[in-house]
Write a protein that holds these residues in place. Structure first.
Motif, mmCIF file in Angstrom:
data_model
loop_
_atom_site.group_PDB
_atom_site.id
_atom_site.type_symbol
_atom_site.label_atom_id
_atom_site.label_comp_id
_atom_site.label_asym_id
_atom_site.label_seq_id
_atom_site.Cartn_x
_atom_site.Cartn_y
_atom_site.Cartn_z
ATOM 1 N N SER A 47 0.832 -1.198 0.000
ATOM 2 C CA SER A 47 0.000 0.000 0.000
ATOM 3 C C SER A 47 0.871 1.253 0.000
ATOM 4 C CB SER A 47 -0.900 0.004 1.228
ATOM 5 O OG SER A 47 -0.137 -0.118 2.403
ATOM 6 N N GLU A 50 0.219 7.293 3.167
ATOM 7 C CA GLU A 50 -0.940 8.176 3.193
ATOM 8 C C GLU A 50 -0.558 9.546 3.735
ATOM 9 O OE1 GLU A 50 -5.516 7.454 4.592
ATOM 10 O OE2 GLU A 50 -3.940 6.979 6.033
ATOM 11 N N ARG A 58 -10.199 9.949 5.549
ATOM 12 C CA ARG A 58 -10.590 8.552 5.773
ATOM 13 C C ARG A 58 -11.175 8.368 7.171
ATOM 14 N NH1 ARG A 58 -7.620 4.387 7.853
ATOM 15 N NH2 ARG A 58 -5.680 5.591 7.734
ATOM 16 N N ASP A 267 -0.591 -4.355 4.563
ATOM 17 C CA ASP A 267 -0.510 -4.048 3.131
ATOM 18 C C ASP A 267 -1.676 -4.664 2.367
ATOM 19 O OD1 ASP A 267 1.734 -2.491 3.281
ATOM 20 O OD2 ASP A 267 3.140 -4.065 2.707
ATOM 21 N N ARG A 270 -4.801 -2.524 3.220
ATOM 22 C CA ARG A 270 -4.767 -1.185 2.627
ATOM 23 C C ARG A 270 -4.929 -1.238 1.108
ATOM 24 N NH1 ARG A 270 -6.168 1.491 6.802
ATOM 25 N NH2 ARG A 270 -4.618 1.891 8.415
ATOM 26 N N THR A 271 -4.479 -2.331 0.502
ATOM 27 C CA THR A 271 -4.600 -2.454 -0.946
ATOM 28 C C THR A 271 -6.024 -2.835 -1.356
ATOM 29 O OG1 THR A 271 -2.276 -3.096 -1.121
ATOM 30 C CG2 THR A 271 -3.693 -3.618 -2.986
ATOM 31 N N PRO A 274 -8.856 0.248 0.823
ATOM 32 C CA PRO A 274 -8.052 1.419 1.215
ATOM 33 C C PRO A 274 -8.736 2.360 2.198
ATOM 34 C CG PRO A 274 -8.823 1.599 -1.065
ATOM 35 C CD PRO A 274 -9.112 0.203 -0.632
ATOM 36 N N ASP A 275 -10.062 2.295 2.315
ATOM 37 C CA ASP A 275 -10.756 3.198 3.221
ATOM 38 C C ASP A 275 -10.979 2.608 4.608
ATOM 39 O OD1 ASP A 275 -10.965 5.194 1.288
ATOM 40 O OD2 ASP A 275 -12.821 4.344 0.477
#
Length: 634
Positions: A47, A50, A58, A267, A270-271, A274-275
């Motif tokens: 990911s 941010e 988010r 990871d 998050r991939t 993502p939210d």
């Protein structure tokens, strides 16, 4: 897949499966008949980092929600705190019943599965109860420590898809979304079922067979990790948007990449989602917000790479955690999973005031229900949640999308606030103890005021701007005995002048006792109340310090004593003006075992001044302190 099968067929199938040992497996690499790999099984890219702005966007809905429902439900729920016809306990977590009775996974399955009989509409009931209570999100157990998944998993067969021919996660998720609730997945990384989970690697994490050799010989924990990752991948892939991932849990001796390959898990999450918002329980290190193993063993530091929020359990931080996202999870009685023997229900007053207290400190409240084996919610829980919902219907504006109180302490209750357009702030004053003189005092507030009204009735109240405070004239009686909300509009952001702490005065030529509760704490120190003893605790950093304002009326030499508990001896200083002594804490062997020790002597003039106690970095070891005493040497 059929959603309904006769109970007789289910039980017959279960007994057959248990007899042949089907539940003894659970390897991630096993391929079940009729299942093939999906695109979701392929590797994912790492990911991206941010930005703070993106993170705030988010987190926005979660920060504004303030109130969510937690649900602990699984095979343990049907057992209801009973094993072999006898109560296991009247208090405490019955979701751990397998561990409490030290049952192996096959014995547990034989007793628990026949009692787990979800009705067709249980999920709709949960969602309606949560919405009516004023909750904005619902987090439920997709798999608890017993290893039984509520979803239809290809990774193994110990799950609702294979046992009940139902995907309970899908049913719950769809019901929540139909009521407009955000959805969270609790997922245990601990697994008491999987035969490659190496429980012996941790002395701190629970397991029913703890202290016993692996019944199947040598284990390969990497196989369990693969299984864990495959199930998480399924949860992220098969149920649409996931709003919260609530991991549970790690220990200091078994956590992070070693235990769960946590960086890969993050990871992956998050991939694929993502939210999503994640807690910090894949780790048990300081950078992830942890100071120890206790449920109150958190520290107000969280590197976002380890999670999004800190999770105090059954505990409300005394002063909140400014700048840190946090969520207190609590039970309605004393157990997370259902027990027919636990009747220690919290009062409606406690529940509502907890919600207010948490919001006033900038946190979220995740309040748990433990449904029965059929999914029905105990009547006591329904009644309490309805009372909370009725209060929220009237006073929700004082909770949702609010920020922490600008006041250090209010004797009559709590405060939340909202920043409005046009350089105006709205203060919500939650009055627990109605002032007998009819005056609501806001000490130290020096902003110009605009208006004050009762939130429930919109009745206008008279406001007085005084030199160092604001007072509001109240009616004779409150609208709500639990918490009546007064809304005060002020110009600009709150400007609260905090007066210095009152001095502890020497009476005549007597001693001074400096209690933990009268100290001013700096750094990460907290007041604890374990074993009914209030103490300064979480003294992990030598640079943290405590202060007392003292007034010496008779100058002279004073013997300094302290009541301290510590596992090992540590060095600290006590200073008053230019006078300073260096001392060592006693090694009492336990943080709950206190010893009174003489530290040394200070020569003090008659004055009002500050006493400061600070750790010495070289030679420091954490300690708990209940009090200091200054006794004149005559």
């Amino acid at each position: 897949m059929a959603n309904r099968t006769s109970i007789r067929k289910i039980l017959t199938s279960l007994l057959l499966l248990i007899t042949v040992g089907w539940f003894g497996n659970g390897h991630a690499e096993d391929t079940l008949p009729g299942h093939s790999a999906k695109p979701s099984d392929l590797p994912v890219a790492a990911s991206k980092e941010e930005s703070p702005t993106d993170r705030d966007a988010r987190m926005k809905w979660w920060r504004e929600a303030r109130f969510g429902m937690f649900v602990h439900w699984g095979l343990y729920s049907g057992l209801a705190g009973t094993w072999d016809g006898k109560p296991v306990a009247k208090r405490g977590g019955m979701e751990w019943i397998q561990q409490r009775v030290k049952a192996d996974t096959d014995t547990y399955a034989r007793q628990a599965i026949p009692k787990f009989k979800p009705t067709a509409d249980f999920a709709r009931q949960w969602a309606r109860i949560a919405k009516d209570a004023g909750c904005k999100y619902l987090v439920f157990t997709t798999k608890h420590h017993d290893g039984f998944g509520l979803f239809d998993s290809q990774a193994g067969d110990f799950n609702a898809g294979h046992v009940l021919q139902r995907d309970l996660v899908k049913e719950i998720t769809e019901a929540c979304r139909s009521e407009g609730l955000k959805v969270g997945f609790y997922h245990s990384v601990i697994d008491w079922h999987h035969d490659q989970y190496t429980y012996a690697e941790s002395k701190q994490l629970p397991h029913p067979l703890k202290g016993k050799p692996y019944p199947n010989g040598t284990r390969d924990h990497a196989k369990y990790q693969n299984y864990l990752h495959q199930q998480v991948r399924e949860l992220l892939s098969n149920y649409g948007p996931v709003d919260v991932l609530w991991w549970d849990y790690s220990s200091q001796d078994f956590q992070g990449d070693q235990a769960w390959r946590s960086s890969e898990l993050i990871d992956l999450v998050r991939t694929k989602q993502p939210d999503v918002i994640m807690n910090n329980r894949l780790f048990r290190i300081r950078e992830a917000g942890w100071a120890g193993m206790g449920t109150a063993g958190f520290t107000p530091h969280l590197d976002p790479k380890y999670g999004d929020f800190i999770t105090p359990e059954q505990h409300i931080p005394a002063t909140g955690m400014p700048g840190i996202d946090w969520e207190t999870c609590m039970t309605l009685n004393t157990t997370w999973g259902y027990s027919e023997h636990d009747h220690a229900w919290k009062s409606d007053q406690m529940l509502i005031r907890n919600l207010i207290d948490i919001a006033s400190k900038g946190g979220n409240y995740l309040l748990n229900i433990g449904p029965k084996g059929d999914g029905s919610v105990p009547e006591e829980s329904i009644r309490s949640l309805k009372t909370i919902g009725d209060w929220m219907d009237t006073n929700g504006d004082a909770i949702y999308a609010t920020q922490a109180s600008p006041f250090v302490k209010l004797d009559w209750g709590r405060c939340t606030q909202k920043q409005l357009d046009g350089d105006t702030t709205r203060l919500y004053l939650h009055v627990f103890d109605w002032p007998k003189n009819g005056k609501l005092i806001l000490p130290g507030l020096v902003n110009k005021t605009r208006s004050a009204v009762m939130l429930a009735s919109n009745q206008t109240l008279k406001v007085h701007n005084e030199a160092t405070q604001v007072s509001i004239d109240l009616p004779v009686n409150p609208i709500d005995e639990i918490a009546t909300v007064v809304v005060l509009g002020i110009e600009g952001s709150p400007n609260v002048i905090v007066p210095p702490a009152p001095a502890i005065s020497q009476v005549g030529d007597g001693p001074l006792t400096l209690d933990a509760t009268t100290a001013v704490l700096h750094g990460e120190l907290k007041i604890e109340n374990k074993r009914k003893i209030k103490n300064v605790g979480f003294w992990l950093n030598a640079e943290d310090h405590i202060e007392w304002r003292i007034e010496i009326s008779r100058p002279g030499k004073f013997a300094i004593t302290a009541e301290i508990a510590a596992e090992a001896s540590g060095k600290f200083t006590i200073a008053v003006n230019e006078e300073e002594l260096t001392a060592n804490s006693p090694a009492t062997g336990d943080y709950g075992k206190y010893q009174t020790v003489r530290l040394g002597m200070l020569d003090l003039p008659a004055s009002t001044t500050t006493l400061v106690m600070t750790g010495v970095k070289k030679g420091w070891h954490p300690l708990n302190l209940t009090k200091l005493a200054l006794s004149p040497i005559k």
